[in-house]
Design an enzyme around this catalytic site. Structure first.
Site, mmCIF file in Angstrom:
data_model
loop_
_atom_site.group_PDB
_atom_site.id
_atom_site.type_symbol
_atom_site.label_atom_id
_atom_site.label_comp_id
_atom_site.label_asym_id
_atom_site.label_seq_id
_atom_site.Cartn_x
_atom_site.Cartn_y
_atom_site.Cartn_z
ATOM 1 N N LYS A 21 10.505 46.193 19.817
ATOM 2 C CA LYS A 21 9.362 45.694 19.040
ATOM 3 C C LYS A 21 9.630 45.707 17.536
ATOM 4 O O LYS A 21 8.932 45.020 16.780
ATOM 5 C CB LYS A 21 8.114 46.519 19.363
ATOM 6 N N SER A 61 11.116 50.046 23.899
ATOM 7 C CA SER A 61 10.214 49.476 22.895
ATOM 8 C C SER A 61 10.761 49.487 21.472
ATOM 9 O O SER A 61 10.084 49.015 20.559
ATOM 10 C CB SER A 61 8.866 50.201 22.925
ATOM 11 N N SER A 89 2.822 50.811 20.272
ATOM 12 C CA SER A 89 3.731 50.186 21.237
ATOM 13 C C SER A 89 2.985 49.402 22.313
ATOM 14 O O SER A 89 3.332 49.461 23.488
ATOM 15 C CB SER A 89 4.645 51.240 21.872
#
Length: 333
Positions: free
Chosen positions: A112, A109, A166
């Protein structure tokens, strides 16, 4: 009855029929004894208990890419649990710590962070309402989400949830609602990476669920530096908690990085990540000992070990301000 046996039973206060009954009870209770299996603690084996009192099933966890590459055997001056670590002064570009920083690994993640950079730099309206669709449901890892199909939130709310907690469906929706759709969004992510000089980096989707999203610690330090130039990304990524109204419900979300709540830390930007192929990951920009530092930890073992590694670095720097590079012999470029 045998006299000796009868005498022994009398001494115990039992008759022969009573003794036979007791023996049958003992036999019944010990016929299928519970199996106790002792398993040594290890980061490479996960224990899964089946709904049975008779057995324990051992399910091996999938090794990370760093583990397969032998990076876990690398030592370092701080005895970090992350197989990759990189700490650099954002202003002077002085490298303070380098451990396998050139290794290219899945980044989970941490993806992101680039997703947010592309969204913000596109100048798309943050108050535009986006809708979660079936296309946003995770078919890669089967992860869950409280954002049901049909949920409507603004682009700003989606961005907040993606950075702070997240949220995978929120991140995917951000990419899907980009002009030209998700394919154009991923192309923009890779174009931005190249523009920043992130030559080891490749993105295939905006959430990080795919292990084909890969980068190096050195590249990620460049990304953190670029993302920190956007006050909105800094603000949302370091938010402790956030509420969103979904129909008649109010959903409460929290940060995935508890160091944000620690008053001894002055964190300007952060992002965590985890999939089994990547291990536990963390990037941060933080002010330590009067210096603005970028910290990258990849492929860490243990749920809280990436945070522990960040604490080790903080204590090391604050105890004796670093003026030279700390490297792992033969691994720094």
């Amino acid at each position: 009855m045998i006299p000796a046996l009868a005498s022994a039973l009398l001494l115990l206060g039992l008759s022969l029929p009573a003794a036979e009954a007791a023996a049958k009870r003992k036999s019944a209770t010990s016929a299928t004894p519970p199996v106790t299996l002792k398993v040594a603690k290890t980061n490479r084996v996960a224990k899964k208990r089946v709904a049975s009192s008779r057995r324990v099933v051992i399910v091996p966890s999938r090794p990370s890419a760093g583990e397969l590459a032998g990076l876990h055997g690398t030592s370092d001056p701080l005895d970090l649990r992350s197989s990759v670590a990189f700490v650099i002064d954002q202003d002077t570009h002085e490298v303070l710590l380098d451990k396998n920083a050139q290794a290219v690994l899945p980044i989970a993640s941490l993806t992101k962070l680039m997703t947010s950079v592309v969204v913000v730099e596109a100048g798309l309206p943050l108050d535009e309402v986006l809708t979660i669709s079936q296309d946003d449901v995770d078919t890669e890892k089967g992860s869950g989400s409280r954002l049901r199909v049909g949920t409507q939130l603004t682009r700003g709310e989606m961005l907040h949830l993606a950075l702070m907690s997240s949220e995978n469906r929120a991140a995917n929706a951000l990419g899907r609602h980009y002009p030209g759709g998700q394919a154009a969004f991923v192309e923009a992510m890779n174009a931005k990476a190249q523009l920043l000089g992130m030559g080891d980096t490749r993105y295939v989707e905006p959430t990080g669920l795919s292990s084909r999203n890969q980068s190096s610690a050195k590249d990620l330090a460049l990304l953190v530096g670029a993302a920190s130039q956007h006050p909105l990304i800094s603000e949302l990524s370091t938010s402790p908690s956030y509420q969103v109204a979904v129909g008649r419900r109010t959903l409460q979300y929290h940060t995935t990085n508890r160091l944000v709540l620690n008053p001894s830390w002055e964190i300007g930007l952060q992002k965590t990540g985890y999939i089994s192929e990547a291990g536990r990951c963390l990037v941060m920009q933080a002010r330590l000992a009067g210096r603005k530092l970028i910290m990258v930890f990849l492929d860490s073992t243990g749920k809280y070990s990436r945070l522990g590694d960040a604490e080790r670095v903080r204590q090391w720097i604050e105890a004796a301000p670093v003026t030279t590079t700390a490297t792992v012999p033969g691994l720094s470029s």
